[in-house]
Design an enzyme around this catalytic site. Structure first.
Site, PDB file in Angstrom:
ATOM      1  CE1 TYR A  84       7.797   9.586   9.792  1.00 38.75           C
ATOM      2  CE2 TYR A  84       8.885   9.772  11.915  1.00 38.75           C
ATOM      3  CZ  TYR A  84       8.408  10.346  10.760  1.00 38.75           C
ATOM      4  OH  TYR A  84       8.539  11.703  10.562  1.00 38.75           O
ATOM      5  CB  ALA A 143      10.115  14.038  19.231  1.00 39.66           C
ATOM      6  CE  LYS A 144      12.038  13.240   9.840  1.00 40.01           C
ATOM      7  NZ  LYS A 144      10.813  12.725   9.263  1.00 40.01           N
ATOM      8  CB  ALA A 145      10.606   9.756  17.871  1.00 37.86           C
TER       9      ALA A 145
END
Ligand SMILES: Cc1ncc(COP(=O)(O)O)c(C=O)c1O
Length: 323
Positions: free
Chosen positions: A163, A157-159
């Site tokens: 980051y 998941a690019k959540a």
């Protein structure tokens, strides 16, 4: 237009950059409950075109599914909105940042009472690590922070929450005078950079860590694997020990932001000849030829933004290499 100007798409409406605000009590601010994408629109030889837009939008909706988000807008409608927003801002080339997030509703950890809001932000973004890095390569530090362990933060998941880890890695590298960080997974195997995937070249073979090594399987990574194989290289996706890097002939980062950027040193150890190597250069050249429209788009990776330009004849894909 630069970062800070133009119009932003918010839940179906175009608003001026200065007015694209959310409430301080929005869930995403407190609990990192957002998923997003980063794509690029290039000014190609045939007009403005987004690179792998449909694949980026699929990953956005996959990320939302992992986090049990039910977006009010369909994938098709949000994809159309990206193109509309580029046209509304009259961009020739830009970076594209769609984001879906838990908005204003309630402030417990349970996010279900909050709406899933969506926005599309665009700005002009040149070479992420600088033009010089594209030519000369970047100095990399192996981070003292690991990527998250399996079954903690889902790396597919690019959540926004992922980051926080990426920032720890990036800040440490910056504070120590490096250009970028490279993370290991919790088993100590090579994973990825703070916002890009890794490739290593040794004895003519190209290696990249597998999806299970706590990384975001990037679309540039996927494109580069395809490009490298078409150029005749053997590409192996496998678990990689840290020390392979120090004895690599070449290494490079790939991603929407960094595109294809050589790595010239790791922990102050020069890689190979200490500058961009020939394999990196050939892959970089082919990548830029494709995204700039100087080579045929045989995989259908480009989506033209302006209808008048889309009418420009495209070199036809050949049956053997169309995807
Ligand atoms: C952590 C991370 N890994 C890899 C990538 C590269 O992915 P892509 O090539 O799809 O941009 C990105 C960029 O989105 C990233 O943030």
């Amino acid at each position: 237009m630069s970062f800070g100007s133009g119009r932003i798409w918010m839940n179906g409406t175009l608003v001026d950059w200065a007015d694209a605000n959310i409430h301080i009590a929005s869930h995403v601010i407190h609990y990192g409950s957002g998923v997003f994408e980063g794509a690029r629109c290039y000014q190609t030889a045939h007009g403005s075109a987004c690179f792998r837009l449909d694949d980026h939008m699929r990953r956005l909706y996959d990320s939302a599914r992992i986090y049990r988000m039910e977006p009010a807008v369909t994938r098709e409608a949000l994809t159309a909105a990206v193109l509309e927003t580029i046209r509304a801002n009259e961009y020739k080339a830009c970076y594209i940042r769609p984001i879906m997030y838990r908005g204003y509703g309630a402030l417990g950890i349970n996010p279900f009472a909050c709406p899933v809001d969506a926005a599309i932000i665009l700005w002009e973004w040149g070479a992420y690590l600088g033009e010089e890095a594209l030519q000369q390569g970047v100095d990399v530090r192996i981070g003292s922070w690991s990527r998250s362990a399996p079954n903690t933060f889902p790396s597919l998941a690019k959540a926004t929450a992922n980051y926080a880890n990426a920032q720890l890695l990036k800040m440490e590298a910056m504070a120590d005078g490096y250009g970028e960080a490279l993370a290991l997974d919790t088993d100590g195997h090579l994973s990825e950079g703070s916002g890009e995937n890794l490739f290593i070249v040794r004895n003519g073979v190209i290696y990249t860590p597998p999806m299970s090594a706590a990384l975001l399987p990037g679309l540039t990574r996927d494109s580069v694997i395809i490009i490298a194989r078409e150029l005749g290289y053997e590409v192996r996706e496998q678990v990689l020990p840290r020390e392979l890097l120090y004895i690599a002939d070449e290494a490079f980062f790939v991603g929407t932001a960094v595109e294809v950027t050589p790595i010239r040193s790791v922990d102050r150890v020069p890689l190979g000849r200490g500058s961009r190597g020939p394999v990196t250069e050939s892959i970089q050249r082919t990548f830029f030829e494709i995204v700039n429209g100087h080579a045929p788009d045989t995989h259908g990776w480009l989506t033209y933004v302006y209808p008048s330009e889309a009418a420009t004849p495209e070199p036809a894909p050949t049956a053997s290499n169309a995807s």
